[in-house]
Design an enzyme around this catalytic site. Sequence first.
Site, mmCIF file in Angstrom:
data_model
loop_
_atom_site.group_PDB
_atom_site.id
_atom_site.type_symbol
_atom_site.label_atom_id
_atom_site.label_comp_id
_atom_site.label_asym_id
_atom_site.label_seq_id
_atom_site.Cartn_x
_atom_site.Cartn_y
_atom_site.Cartn_z
ATOM 1 N N LYS A 1 56.020 6.821 41.422
ATOM 2 C CA LYS A 1 56.556 5.464 41.545
ATOM 3 C C LYS A 1 56.120 4.850 42.866
ATOM 4 O O LYS A 1 56.031 5.554 43.884
ATOM 5 C CB LYS A 1 58.089 5.552 41.464
ATOM 6 C CG LYS A 1 58.837 4.236 41.434
ATOM 7 C CD LYS A 1 60.346 4.493 41.277
ATOM 8 C CE LYS A 1 61.164 3.229 41.261
ATOM 9 N NZ LYS A 1 62.603 3.519 41.055
ATOM 10 N N SER B 1 64.743 0.871 37.369
ATOM 11 C CA SER B 1 63.562 0.339 38.022
ATOM 12 C C SER B 1 62.304 1.189 37.820
ATOM 13 O O SER B 1 61.203 0.676 37.986
ATOM 14 C CB SER B 1 63.828 0.211 39.528
ATOM 15 O OG SER B 1 64.067 1.476 40.105
ATOM 16 N N SER C 1 68.073 4.291 37.709
ATOM 17 C CA SER C 1 66.671 3.885 37.640
ATOM 18 C C SER C 1 65.704 4.921 37.089
ATOM 19 O O SER C 1 64.561 4.588 36.780
ATOM 20 C CB SER C 1 66.188 3.451 39.022
ATOM 21 O OG SER C 1 66.637 2.148 39.273
#
Lengths: 478, 481
Positions: free
Chosen positions: A78, A153, A177
């Site tokens: 990420k 996210s 997330s």
Amino acid sequence: MKKFQSLTEIQSALANRQLSMVDLVQYYLSNIETTKHLNAYVEIYEAAALDHAKQLDAKYKDNPETVGRLFGMVISIKDVLCYKGHQVTAASKILEGFTSLFTATAIQRLLDEDAIIIGRVNCDQFAMGSTNENSVYGPVLNPIDNTKVPGGSSGGSAVSVKSDTCLASIGTDTGGSVRQPAAFCDLVGIKPTYGRVSRYGLLAYASSFDQIGVLSHTVRDAALILEVMAGEDEMDSTSSQKPVESYSTSLQFERKAKIAYFDTALEHEGIHPEIKSTLSTLIQQLEGNEHEVQKVSFEYLDYIIPAYYVLTTAEASSNLSRYDGVRFGYRNKAAKTLEEVYRYSRTEGFSPEVKRRIMLGTFVLSSGYYDAYYTKAQKARQLIQQKTLEILQDFDYILMPISPTPPWNLGENADDPVAMYLSDIFTVQANMVGIPAVSLPLGYHSNGLPIGVQFMANRFEEASLFAFSEYIFNNYCS
Amino acid sequence: MHDKYEIVIGLEIHVQLKTKSKAFCGDDTSFGSEPNTQVSVISLGHPGTLPVPNKQHIESAVKLGLALGCTINKENRFDRKNYFYADLPKGYQITQDEQPICLGGGIVIKVENKEKYIKLTRIHMEEDAGKSIHDVSPKYSMIDLNRAGVPLLEIVSDPDLRSADEAYAYIGEIRRMVRWLDISDGNMEEGSLRCDCNISVRLKGTTKLGTRCEIKNVNSLRNAKRAIEYEANRQITILEAGGEIEQQTRSYDADKDNTDTILRDKEDAHDYRYFPEPDMPPVVLTETYIETLQKNLPKLPAAFFELLTLEHQLSEYDAKILTDDLETANFYLTLSKQTQNKKAAANLIINRIKSYLNENSLTLKDFNLGFDKMAAFIKMIDTGQVSSAIAYQRIFPVLVENPSKAPVQIAEELGLIQNADVDFLSQIVDEVLASYPDKVTIYKKGKKGLIGFFMGEVMKKSKGKAEPKSTNKLLREKLDA
């Protein structure tokens, strides 16, 4: 090439010489190319990944005993995780062109066990969001249905795994997330106990909530990756000194579990009927197999979201102060004074959602409001912690939905931040309390979109949670 | 008109600690390096970095707290103080707001021979900001982040001080204490001890505090005194003219000797939005940890002073000099254990060793003369083998160059041993008296002061070897006969 779903399959193909790491990386790279429209990747480490694969093939050929435990594991990371010499931007203009000078502890541990990093993936800006629409790189699409959001996210992480461009992804979870995008993309997701994985090298959103987690196809891969990343780190004083158990080798589950679920959760007014019925069926099946499943009252559920957003935005407002245009990242070139540098750079550098949270956090910490918001929210957090841990003294696991609704349409909630915040209602509790939680791909909606189920366990009970998850995954997930 | 007013002063002293590394990362902390060379991703506030507490920082705070009689807080939390500035990389300073490591305590100061106990409010740990340099370029401000993250202790006094002299004495005592404990250089000029002065005035006899102003940029003891005097006068002048004091932060300008620069009005006061630092868990101190530090504290200045004045019967003046720093005090203590003559030990250190060190830019650490030799040196004077003047002027310099030799041996080699032999002295005395018959006559008529003249002549003739007491006695016998 055949689609690999687990490291075990890959490692046996490598052992049989049916596969090389170069083959595998090339396969993933070509998949990245064909799934570009999903917008999962913000940077592909094509040459470096192939080089790394070559080295590992040679190392393996030389002596198969010398390769690490993650030999064969190709991962994406990420865009909030530091990797030395590589850009990290938190999907924000404010970090435009910023290259990290060090590698996050968790990522370094994966590299040390011979994992290959294939690229950096999209996410909500500074991990703030539940749809991956809040990104300077544009929204990420759900591979199952391209009109739907992939969750957030860690949306890019989920999509990169689901679209077969890597075997697993490293995400972060501040309020769901990792788990929610895993559920939206039909994957396994784990958020470990707070302090289990070092946060050094993770761009902070809310320091006392953030944890690095894993998204994968199988429970075992998540367990193995977590066990490699976890453990004390002298660079993070909130990392735990507790020894890390061997999660991946203790996945057998042969006992009867004691499971709690909240009446306030399953009967919540916002919950989609298909999610409710799927979870109810699971409960019945578990009972049928002589597990003890009990409805428990938990009257604080509706306080979780307000308390969570007060505390996380407070921390975020301070954590994001360092992005000021002075030393790194984006700076407005027209700014003439120090104040203009701050004002223009931050105004242009952050997305509206990030600015909204900075403003909220600044407000709740400001003098005159601190006690009414921050102090009160902290008290609520303590209560919720206390009550949740009490329940976990009597029960092995707490069963919860992940999302109250199926993945929604792109753009659907964009103008209603409160509706968006409320969608986190079932996932933030684990972060408020600091306990581990998994998301497992339980079943499907009538429209084919996936439904996830969440289990939470007591602090540092990852081994037990993984074993139980493996049991659920093998016996109840469709 | 000034006599009507009472000055009320509270001080915030920032002490930069001598730890090896910064407060929350491993960067070096030494003073005077090239700008921006003692930095790392952590002190630069790079994305993804985290602070880690420094054990030495905590230990220094506890030591100072124990030495000043504070209550030590066992559960220590760090807080963030949020504000934007170019020399503050993270956009917040890590400090302690609600739970400072030390509460209460105090220190005794002495002004015009009167002792006064100054109470402390608190001592807390924090990190320093970087340095902004505005006078290098006409166009830009320069930022040096070497100092960013250097560990500090902030010592906050109660508003107990009533004059610039008291403030001066208080800062001096705090400085001596941090040096005594070896936790800071306490150097105001280098900025390792900095002081903000909160000053207000009120009519004598009233109890309500006046509106205060905070004075910053006071960078020496003398300037602290001058700044307070100026600021108090400024406030009194305003009040006398019927005006009101505005709460402000002002800057002291050493060149102009005034506090006329206003840094901030009350309305511009920052809202620092303090909240608990979530990147570090609370630091919990055990009873055993605190007890161990307590046990290992050196004997403190006040206790030393008492020992020196009461038991060793030294003058307060000597005792004060010897307790200026721990090294001198310990040096004296070691020497005093080897000699009965405490006063002589004090004299030797104060009047001879200190000046020798100063002349050669050395410190006590570099002084390698054995204590047994120093004791022998004192004994040599006490037994009359050498006069103290000769010993200090002629023997001491040779002794420090030849630390393995016995002082008496040096005296012998230089032919400086005094002679008290009556035959030897008589001969010289007789010769001197014979040389100055006129003076002898004058003496005999009553001008007894001439004895000094005769002594001098005997000394000259004996090349300093004549033992003074015996010579004096002999002279008087012969002259008064």
